[in-house]
Design a protein around this motif. Structure first.
Motif, PDB file in Angstrom:
ATOM      1  N   MET A   1       0.764  -1.209  -0.038  1.00  0.00           N
ATOM      2  CA  MET A   1       0.045  -0.053  -0.129  1.00  0.00           C
ATOM      3  C   MET A   1       0.922   1.046  -0.144  1.00  0.00           C
ATOM      4  SD  MET A   1      -1.420   2.633   1.937  1.00  0.00           S
ATOM      5  CE  MET A   1      -2.961   3.445   2.153  1.00  0.00           C
ATOM      6  N   ILE A   2       1.817   1.268   0.843  1.00  0.00           N
ATOM      7  CA  ILE A   2       2.922   2.343   0.977  1.00  0.00           C
ATOM      8  C   ILE A   2       3.316   2.888  -0.494  1.00  0.00           C
ATOM      9  CG2 ILE A   2       4.959   1.383   1.429  1.00  0.00           C
ATOM     10  CD1 ILE A   2       5.185   3.303   3.632  1.00  0.00           C
ATOM     11  N   GLU A   3       3.648   2.000  -1.318  1.00  0.00           N
ATOM     12  CA  GLU A   3       4.450   2.288  -2.567  1.00  0.00           C
ATOM     13  C   GLU A   3       3.241   3.188  -3.336  1.00  0.00           C
ATOM     14  OE1 GLU A   3       7.422   2.528  -3.470  1.00  0.00           O
ATOM     15  OE2 GLU A   3       8.041   1.437  -1.541  1.00  0.00           O
ATOM     16  N   ASP A   4       1.863   2.898  -3.241  1.00  0.00           N
ATOM     17  CA  ASP A   4       1.017   3.645  -4.081  1.00  0.00           C
ATOM     18  C   ASP A   4       0.489   5.101  -3.453  1.00  0.00           C
ATOM     19  OD1 ASP A   4       0.889   1.469  -5.706  1.00  0.00           O
ATOM     20  OD2 ASP A   4      -0.639   0.501  -4.359  1.00  0.00           O
ATOM     21  N   VAL A   5       1.071   5.475  -2.125  1.00  0.00           N
ATOM     22  CA  VAL A   5       0.657   6.791  -1.814  1.00  0.00           C
ATOM     23  C   VAL A   5       1.097   7.817  -2.766  1.00  0.00           C
ATOM     24  CG1 VAL A   5       1.059   8.491  -0.039  1.00  0.00           C
ATOM     25  CG2 VAL A   5       0.774   6.064   0.698  1.00  0.00           C
ATOM     26  N   ARG A   6       0.174   8.884  -3.138  1.00  0.00           N
ATOM     27  CA  ARG A   6       0.393   9.581  -4.008  1.00  0.00           C
ATOM     28  C   ARG A   6       0.310  11.028  -3.628  1.00  0.00           C
ATOM     29  NH1 ARG A   6      -4.448   8.372  -8.119  1.00  0.00           N
ATOM     30  NH2 ARG A   6      -3.733  10.259  -9.183  1.00  0.00           N
ATOM     31  N   VAL A   7       1.093  11.904  -4.211  1.00  0.00           N
ATOM     32  CA  VAL A   7       1.189  13.534  -4.173  1.00  0.00           C
ATOM     33  C   VAL A   7       1.105  13.971  -5.386  1.00  0.00           C
ATOM     34  CG1 VAL A   7       2.124  15.524  -3.135  1.00  0.00           C
ATOM     35  CG2 VAL A   7       2.147  13.364  -1.755  1.00  0.00           C
ATOM     36  N   ASP A   8      -0.224  14.667  -5.657  1.00  0.00           N
ATOM     37  CA  ASP A   8      -0.196  15.279  -6.994  1.00  0.00           C
ATOM     38  C   ASP A   8       0.930  16.333  -7.341  1.00  0.00           C
ATOM     39  OD1 ASP A   8      -2.204  13.496  -7.953  1.00  0.00           O
ATOM     40  OD2 ASP A   8      -3.729  15.094  -7.969  1.00  0.00           O
ATOM     41  N   PRO A   9       1.447  16.606  -8.630  1.00  0.00           N
ATOM     42  CA  PRO A   9       2.252  17.703  -8.735  1.00  0.00           C
ATOM     43  C   PRO A   9       1.844  19.174  -8.629  1.00  0.00           C
ATOM     44  CG  PRO A   9       2.150  16.352 -10.773  1.00  0.00           C
ATOM     45  CD  PRO A   9       1.096  15.701  -9.722  1.00  0.00           C
ATOM     46  N   GLU A  10       0.398  19.294  -8.592  1.00  0.00           N
ATOM     47  CA  GLU A  10      -0.203  20.386  -8.265  1.00  0.00           C
ATOM     48  C   GLU A  10       0.289  20.838  -6.566  1.00  0.00           C
ATOM     49  OE1 GLU A  10      -2.237  19.196 -11.680  1.00  0.00           O
ATOM     50  OE2 GLU A  10      -1.858  18.304  -9.622  1.00  0.00           O
ATOM     51  N   ILE A  11       0.447  19.952  -5.851  1.00  0.00           N
ATOM     52  CA  ILE A  11       0.899  20.290  -4.525  1.00  0.00           C
ATOM     53  C   ILE A  11       1.988  20.880  -4.284  1.00  0.00           C
ATOM     54  CG2 ILE A  11       1.080  19.258  -2.152  1.00  0.00           C
ATOM     55  CD1 ILE A  11      -1.893  19.301  -3.063  1.00  0.00           C
ATOM     56  N   PHE A  12       3.108  20.028  -5.028  1.00  0.00           N
ATOM     57  CA  PHE A  12       4.420  20.892  -5.218  1.00  0.00           C
ATOM     58  C   PHE A  12       4.487  22.109  -5.834  1.00  0.00           C
ATOM     59  CE2 PHE A  12       5.195  16.101  -4.795  1.00  0.00           C
ATOM     60  CZ  PHE A  12       5.649  16.036  -3.477  1.00  0.00           C
ATOM     61  N   GLU A  13       3.505  22.414  -6.805  1.00  0.00           N
ATOM     62  CA  GLU A  13       3.597  23.840  -7.307  1.00  0.00           C
ATOM     63  C   GLU A  13       2.970  24.744  -6.290  1.00  0.00           C
ATOM     64  OE1 GLU A  13       1.024  23.632 -10.654  1.00  0.00           O
ATOM     65  OE2 GLU A  13       2.260  21.970 -11.659  1.00  0.00           O
ATOM     66  N   LEU A  14       2.249  24.207  -5.273  1.00  0.00           N
ATOM     67  CA  LEU A  14       1.714  25.151  -4.431  1.00  0.00           C
ATOM     68  C   LEU A  14       2.663  25.333  -3.415  1.00  0.00           C
ATOM     69  CD1 LEU A  14      -1.044  26.608  -3.239  1.00  0.00           C
ATOM     70  CD2 LEU A  14      -1.333  24.535  -1.929  1.00  0.00           C
ATOM     71  N   ARG A  15       3.507  24.364  -2.924  1.00  0.00           N
ATOM     72  CA  ARG A  15       4.521  24.365  -1.913  1.00  0.00           C
ATOM     73  C   ARG A  15       5.537  23.602  -2.409  1.00  0.00           C
ATOM     74  NH1 ARG A  15       4.257  28.179   2.414  1.00  0.00           N
ATOM     75  NH2 ARG A  15       6.204  27.150   2.853  1.00  0.00           N
ATOM     76  N   PRO A  16       6.580  23.984  -2.988  1.00  0.00           N
ATOM     77  CA  PRO A  16       7.745  23.248  -3.598  1.00  0.00           C
ATOM     78  C   PRO A  16       8.534  22.653  -2.302  1.00  0.00           C
ATOM     79  CG  PRO A  16       7.835  25.224  -4.731  1.00  0.00           C
ATOM     80  CD  PRO A  16       6.702  25.430  -3.634  1.00  0.00           C
ATOM     81  N   ASP A  17       8.259  23.202  -1.170  1.00  0.00           N
ATOM     82  CA  ASP A  17       9.006  22.501  -0.061  1.00  0.00           C
ATOM     83  C   ASP A  17       8.461  21.453   0.750  1.00  0.00           C
ATOM     84  OD1 ASP A  17       7.040  24.306   0.793  1.00  0.00           O
ATOM     85  OD2 ASP A  17       8.102  25.071   2.689  1.00  0.00           O
ATOM     86  N   PHE A  18       7.239  20.886   0.346  1.00  0.00           N
ATOM     87  CA  PHE A  18       6.450  19.995   0.750  1.00  0.00           C
ATOM     88  C   PHE A  18       6.979  18.700   0.691  1.00  0.00           C
ATOM     89  CE2 PHE A  18       3.145  16.759   0.698  1.00  0.00           C
ATOM     90  CZ  PHE A  18       2.699  16.696   2.158  1.00  0.00           C
ATOM     91  N   ALA A  19       6.956  17.970   1.740  1.00  0.00           N
ATOM     92  CA  ALA A  19       7.566  16.377   1.828  1.00  0.00           C
ATOM     93  C   ALA A  19       6.415  15.774   2.817  1.00  0.00           C
ATOM     94  CB  ALA A  19       8.981  16.284   2.011  1.00  0.00           C
ATOM     95  N   VAL A  20       6.287  14.444   2.540  1.00  0.00           N
ATOM     96  CA  VAL A  20       5.693  13.534   3.542  1.00  0.00           C
ATOM     97  C   VAL A  20       6.262  12.522   3.661  1.00  0.00           C
ATOM     98  CG1 VAL A  20       4.075  12.637   1.672  1.00  0.00           C
ATOM     99  CG2 VAL A  20       3.241  12.450   3.869  1.00  0.00           C
ATOM    100  N   LEU A  21       6.499  11.924   5.023  1.00  0.00           N
ATOM    101  CA  LEU A  21       7.088  10.686   5.235  1.00  0.00           C
ATOM    102  C   LEU A  21       5.854   9.497   5.647  1.00  0.00           C
ATOM    103  CD1 LEU A  21       9.384   8.831   5.813  1.00  0.00           C
ATOM    104  CD2 LEU A  21       9.147   9.346   8.201  1.00  0.00           C
ATOM    105  N   ALA A  22       5.506   8.775   4.759  1.00  0.00           N
ATOM    106  CA  ALA A  22       4.351   7.685   4.757  1.00  0.00           C
ATOM    107  C   ALA A  22       4.967   6.661   5.759  1.00  0.00           C
ATOM    108  CB  ALA A  22       3.879   7.404   3.479  1.00  0.00           C
ATOM    109  N   MET A  23       4.164   6.347   6.363  1.00  0.00           N
ATOM    110  CA  MET A  23       4.604   5.217   7.568  1.00  0.00           C
ATOM    111  C   MET A  23       3.556   4.165   7.670  1.00  0.00           C
ATOM    112  SD  MET A  23       6.108   5.175  11.564  1.00  0.00           S
ATOM    113  CE  MET A  23       7.355   6.144  11.073  1.00  0.00           C
ATOM    114  N   THR A  24       3.542   2.872   7.485  1.00  0.00           N
ATOM    115  CA  THR A  24       2.847   2.002   7.644  1.00  0.00           C
ATOM    116  C   THR A  24       3.144   1.018   8.981  1.00  0.00           C
ATOM    117  OG1 THR A  24       3.619   0.513   6.201  1.00  0.00           O
ATOM    118  CG2 THR A  24       1.395   1.741   5.741  1.00  0.00           C
ATOM    119  N   ALA A  25       2.155   0.603   9.884  1.00  0.00           N
ATOM    120  CA  ALA A  25       2.478  -0.522  10.691  1.00  0.00           C
ATOM    121  C   ALA A  25       1.185  -1.312  11.003  1.00  0.00           C
ATOM    122  CB  ALA A  25       2.399   0.441  12.354  1.00  0.00           C
ATOM    123  N   TYR A  26       1.967  -2.731  10.815  1.00  0.00           N
ATOM    124  CA  TYR A  26       0.914  -3.626  10.990  1.00  0.00           C
ATOM    125  C   TYR A  26       1.038  -4.594  11.922  1.00  0.00           C
ATOM    126  CZ  TYR A  26       0.533  -2.411   5.906  1.00  0.00           C
ATOM    127  OH  TYR A  26       0.654  -1.856   4.546  1.00  0.00           O
ATOM    128  N   GLY A  27       0.095  -5.040  12.595  1.00  0.00           N
ATOM    129  CA  GLY A  27       0.100  -5.829  13.878  1.00  0.00           C
ATOM    130  C   GLY A  27       0.006  -5.281  15.028  1.00  0.00           C
TER     131      GLY A  27
END
Length: 214
Positions: A1-27
């Motif tokens: 699932m984590i490889e499918d997390v998407r951030v559209d290019p329009e978000i980076f156009e709005l804020r080029p400094d944006f970054a997100v660390l996605a984390m999954t925890a199972y169990g």
């Protein structure tokens, strides 16, 4: 699932400094607040709030037409609630990391998620829970295949995907704007993973950093 997390290019156009660390925890084996998580909340609440990390989020909200005084970025709202409220072990863990590092963190129950997480600018017709209302056109939202999961970037989450004491598999979204560095973002992720492992030593944790141009 984590490889499918998407951030559209329009978000980076709005804020080029944006970054997100996605984390999954199972169990996960979640539960009510205890002395451990109460100590995490108290320690986080003792940190001075660094306003220079909150101001960029207010600017980002204004950039897509929101009024941050009325619908506050999550970390802004959370730091105004100190001392931090007790919710449950997992939410206490990510709220404490959020306040300590002054960055928004969202927590999602993967059992109630449909498809992958997607950060985008709304068309204005996305399905949403009645209590939150339909997003405005151009508003930044997180969504899954079923509809909105969080309005106004990180302002308010839907009830459907909230983490409860019954949550076993979870997605966490740690969001960054400058001046918070990518190094501190990764450090915050490591701290959250450590707290989750203290709650459930045998969980499986995966992480993925999403930044502009990658």
């Amino acid at each position: 699932m984590i490889e499918d997390v998407r951030v559209d290019p329009e978000i980076f156009e709005l804020r080029p400094d944006f970054a997100v660390l996605a984390m999954t925890a199972y169990g996960l084996r979640n539960g009510p607040t205890d002395d451990r998580s109460r100590a995490w909340l108290e320690e986080a609440s003792s940190h001075a709030v660094r306003q220079e990390k909150i101001d960029p989020w207010r600017e980002a909200y204004r950039a897509f037409g929101a009024k941050p005084q009325r619908t506050r970025p999550s970390v802004d709202a959370l730091t105004r609630r100190l001392p931090l409220p007790e919710i449950n072990l997992v939410v206490d863990a990510y709220n404490s990391v959020s306040v300590k590092h002054v960055l928004p963190i969202g927590g999602e129950d993967l059992r109630h998620y449909r498809g992958a997480a997607h950060l985008m600018r709304a068309a204005g017709d996305e399905p949403s829970e009645e209590a939150l209302g339909t997003p405005d056109a151009g508003e930044v939202i997180w969504r899954d295949d079923a509809g909105v999961t969080c309005r106004r970037w990180n302002w308010r989450q839907v009830v459907r995907t909230r983490i409860t004491e019954e949550t076993t598999d979870a997605l966490f979204l740690l969001e960054r704007l400058e001046p918070l560095s990518l190094e501190e973002l990764k450090e915050a992720g490591e701290e959250l993973a450590d707290l989750l492992i203290r709650i459930t030593p045998d969980i499986r944790v995966e992480t993925r950093l999403i930044v502009s141009g990658r």
